[in-house]
Design a protein around this motif. Structure first.
Motif, mmCIF file in Angstrom:
data_model
loop_
_atom_site.group_PDB
_atom_site.id
_atom_site.type_symbol
_atom_site.label_atom_id
_atom_site.label_comp_id
_atom_site.label_asym_id
_atom_site.label_seq_id
_atom_site.Cartn_x
_atom_site.Cartn_y
_atom_site.Cartn_z
ATOM 1 N N ALA A 1 7.825 -46.473 4.326
ATOM 2 C CA ALA A 1 8.433 -47.806 4.269
ATOM 3 C C ALA A 1 7.380 -48.892 4.455
ATOM 4 C CB ALA A 1 9.525 -47.940 5.322
ATOM 5 N N ALA A 2 6.808 -49.331 3.362
ATOM 6 C CA ALA A 2 5.802 -50.396 3.384
ATOM 7 C C ALA A 2 5.798 -51.031 2.005
ATOM 8 C CB ALA A 2 4.424 -49.830 3.718
ATOM 9 N N PRO A 3 5.449 -52.316 1.923
ATOM 10 C CA PRO A 3 5.425 -52.949 0.603
ATOM 11 C C PRO A 3 4.287 -52.401 -0.251
ATOM 12 C CG PRO A 3 4.701 -54.475 2.316
ATOM 13 C CD PRO A 3 5.160 -53.239 3.010
ATOM 14 N N ALA A 4 4.550 -52.289 -1.550
ATOM 15 C CA ALA A 4 3.542 -51.815 -2.489
ATOM 16 C C ALA A 4 3.544 -52.738 -3.694
ATOM 17 C CB ALA A 4 3.839 -50.381 -2.915
ATOM 18 N N HIS B 1 0.472 -47.581 -6.255
ATOM 19 C CA HIS B 1 -0.384 -46.672 -5.492
ATOM 20 C C HIS B 1 0.161 -46.555 -4.069
ATOM 21 C CE1 HIS B 1 -3.136 -47.235 -8.836
ATOM 22 N NE2 HIS B 1 -3.872 -46.252 -8.373
ATOM 23 N N LEU B 2 0.282 -45.326 -3.620
ATOM 24 C CA LEU B 2 0.683 -45.069 -2.234
ATOM 25 C C LEU B 2 -0.574 -44.862 -1.405
ATOM 26 C CD1 LEU B 2 2.969 -44.449 -0.165
ATOM 27 C CD2 LEU B 2 2.673 -42.033 -0.767
ATOM 28 N N GLY C 1 -9.508 -41.449 7.285
ATOM 29 C CA GLY C 1 -9.786 -42.412 6.227
ATOM 30 C C GLY C 1 -8.570 -42.548 5.325
ATOM 31 N N TRP C 2 -8.662 -43.466 4.371
ATOM 32 C CA TRP C 2 -7.518 -43.781 3.523
ATOM 33 C C TRP C 2 -7.674 -43.183 2.135
ATOM 34 C CZ3 TRP C 2 -3.258 -46.111 5.467
ATOM 35 C CH2 TRP C 2 -3.383 -46.744 6.713
ATOM 36 N N LYS C 3 -6.559 -42.677 1.609
ATOM 37 C CA LYS C 3 -6.518 -42.166 0.237
ATOM 38 C C LYS C 3 -5.417 -42.896 -0.536
ATOM 39 C CE LYS C 3 -6.822 -37.708 -0.529
ATOM 40 N NZ LYS C 3 -6.623 -36.234 -0.415
ATOM 41 N N SER C 4 -5.695 -43.128 -1.805
ATOM 42 C CA SER C 4 -4.738 -43.822 -2.667
ATOM 43 C C SER C 4 -4.189 -42.837 -3.699
ATOM 44 C CB SER C 4 -5.433 -44.989 -3.375
ATOM 45 O OG SER C 4 -4.545 -45.672 -4.217
ATOM 46 N N TYR C 5 -2.875 -42.707 -3.744
ATOM 47 C CA TYR C 5 -2.216 -41.779 -4.655
ATOM 48 C C TYR C 5 -1.461 -42.569 -5.725
ATOM 49 C CZ TYR C 5 -2.976 -38.311 -0.944
ATOM 50 O OH TYR C 5 -3.519 -37.487 0.005
ATOM 51 N N GLU D 1 12.852 -39.424 -12.348
ATOM 52 C CA GLU D 1 11.683 -38.540 -12.347
ATOM 53 C C GLU D 1 10.576 -39.178 -11.512
ATOM 54 O OE1 GLU D 1 10.593 -36.434 -16.112
ATOM 55 O OE2 GLU D 1 8.723 -37.560 -15.878
ATOM 56 N N LEU D 2 9.991 -38.386 -10.625
ATOM 57 C CA LEU D 2 8.921 -38.852 -9.739
ATOM 58 C C LEU D 2 7.638 -38.103 -10.068
ATOM 59 C CD1 LEU D 2 7.914 -40.430 -7.226
ATOM 60 C CD2 LEU D 2 8.788 -38.529 -5.830
ATOM 61 N N ALA D 3 6.547 -38.843 -10.281
ATOM 62 C CA ALA D 3 5.255 -38.228 -10.596
ATOM 63 C C ALA D 3 4.179 -38.780 -9.658
ATOM 64 C CB ALA D 3 4.863 -38.499 -12.044
ATOM 65 N N VAL D 4 3.253 -37.905 -9.249
ATOM 66 C CA VAL D 4 2.141 -38.287 -8.385
ATOM 67 C C VAL D 4 0.876 -37.624 -8.921
ATOM 68 C CG1 VAL D 4 1.217 -38.330 -6.036
ATOM 69 C CG2 VAL D 4 3.690 -38.363 -6.392
ATOM 70 N N ARG D 5 -0.247 -38.349 -8.856
ATOM 71 C CA ARG D 5 -1.543 -37.770 -9.213
ATOM 72 C C ARG D 5 -2.339 -37.497 -7.938
ATOM 73 N NH1 ARG D 5 -1.931 -41.883 -13.119
ATOM 74 N NH2 ARG D 5 -3.911 -42.623 -12.295
ATOM 75 N N ILE D 6 -2.915 -36.301 -7.870
ATOM 76 C CA ILE D 6 -3.615 -35.837 -6.671
ATOM 77 C C ILE D 6 -5.002 -35.341 -7.063
ATOM 78 C CG2 ILE D 6 -3.631 -34.059 -4.861
ATOM 79 C CD1 ILE D 6 -0.553 -34.193 -4.960
#
Length: 304
Positions: A39-42, A109-110, A124-128, A144-149
């Protein structure tokens, strides 16, 4: 005042009488509030459209869609359920155009903090990159939900060739000399065990799952954690020497071709989320081209 202004989309007919599959907008900048533990603004970009089945209609009313999207971003929380409501509002706003379908796409980006493998308190921080697609047609809503890793992949063949090269060098160095001590072997290993090293590279997976349109959250972290645990070698953020060594050990224990990575991901995602689609790319350090693989649960069809 606006009543005196011409409304071409409403009052003029199309010169060519043809229905259109989709009409809308792309690249709209909006803020999003994510649900659940994320729960944070993106900052996101949106694409949205409705169909135009009336062959004589000049065009849709894009300002209506834009205002609905703005209200959604201002007052709503991103979830399959809220997207389903937005899709219905989009269709209802175009009943005068005969619209029977609507779709929306969101990209953002999450940002997540990830701990180091060994060093306490280091993170550290990662951006997905995330993509959400939703469509309502024929009374059915699909989400449909998609994420790149990103992860590291070490080639099994290259590792076997490297081990053989080290073995041959060891045999050549000591020959038939009797009485090789443990210290002699350890000293040689310390200075020569890396005379041949397997190639590894930064790699990327795009994973997709379907969600219930009634769900009130997006399982983003659960999806990411599932994939990274299956691969076992996600790229790291902040590291010290102990963390870098631990990462090297994970790579050594998880040698994988692009085929291995695709199979690992599909198996893990199906166990946790049901039907899925996987596409992986290993950005080769040996070749100037990439190695790629993809697979999906039987019956999977891309939304469109």
């Amino acid at each position: 005042m606006t009543s005196a202004l011409p409304d071409v989309a409403r009052h003029e007919a199309s010169d060519i009488a043809l229905a259109l599959d989709w009409v809308g907008m792309r690249g709209i900048a909006i803020p999003l509030v994510l649900g659940g533990p994320e729960a944070a603004p993106a900052a996101a970009t949106a694409e949205l459209a409705v169909d135009l089945p009336d062959p004589h209609a000049k065009g849709i009313h894009m300002s209506r869609l834009y205002r609905l999207l703005g209200a959604f971003a201002q007052h709503g929380k991103l979830s399959p359920g809220s997207l389903q409501r937005l899709l219905r509002e989009m269709m209802e706003s175009h009943t005068d155009c005969g619209s029977r379908a609507a779709r929306i796409g969101l990209e953002f980006h999450l940002l997540q903090q990830r701990p180091a493998l060994r060093t306490p308190g280091l993170a550290g921080w990662k951006s997905y990159p995330v993509s959400v697609q939703a469509m309502h047609r024929d009374g059915i809503t699909q989400v449909e939900l998609a994420v790149r890793i990103q992860y590291s992949s070490t080639c099994p063949c290259s590792a076997a060739l490297s081990r053989q090269a080290v073995r041959n060098a060891f045999a050549e160095h000591f020959g038939d000399a009797p009485g090789i001590t443990r210290g002699d072997a350890l000293d040689w290993i310390s200075g020569h065990a890396s005379l041949a090293t397997p190639h590894s590279q930064r790699s990327e997976a795009e994973i997709r799952i379907r969600l219930s349109p009634a769900a009130d959250t997006l399982p983003l972290l659960a999806m990411i954690d599932c994939a990274e645990m299956a691969l076992a070698t996600p790229v790291q953020t902040a590291v010290k020497r102990a963390d870098e060594q631990a990462f090297a050990q994970l790579n050594g224990a998880n040698l994988m071709y692009v085929e291995d990575a695709a199979r690992r991901l599909r198996q893990a995602l199906e166990q946790h989320f049901g039907a899925c689609s996987v596409a992986v790319s290993h950005h080769e350090s040996l070749h100037p081209h990439d190695a790629v693989a993809s697979c999906a649960t039987p019956g999977w069809k891309r939304m469109g």
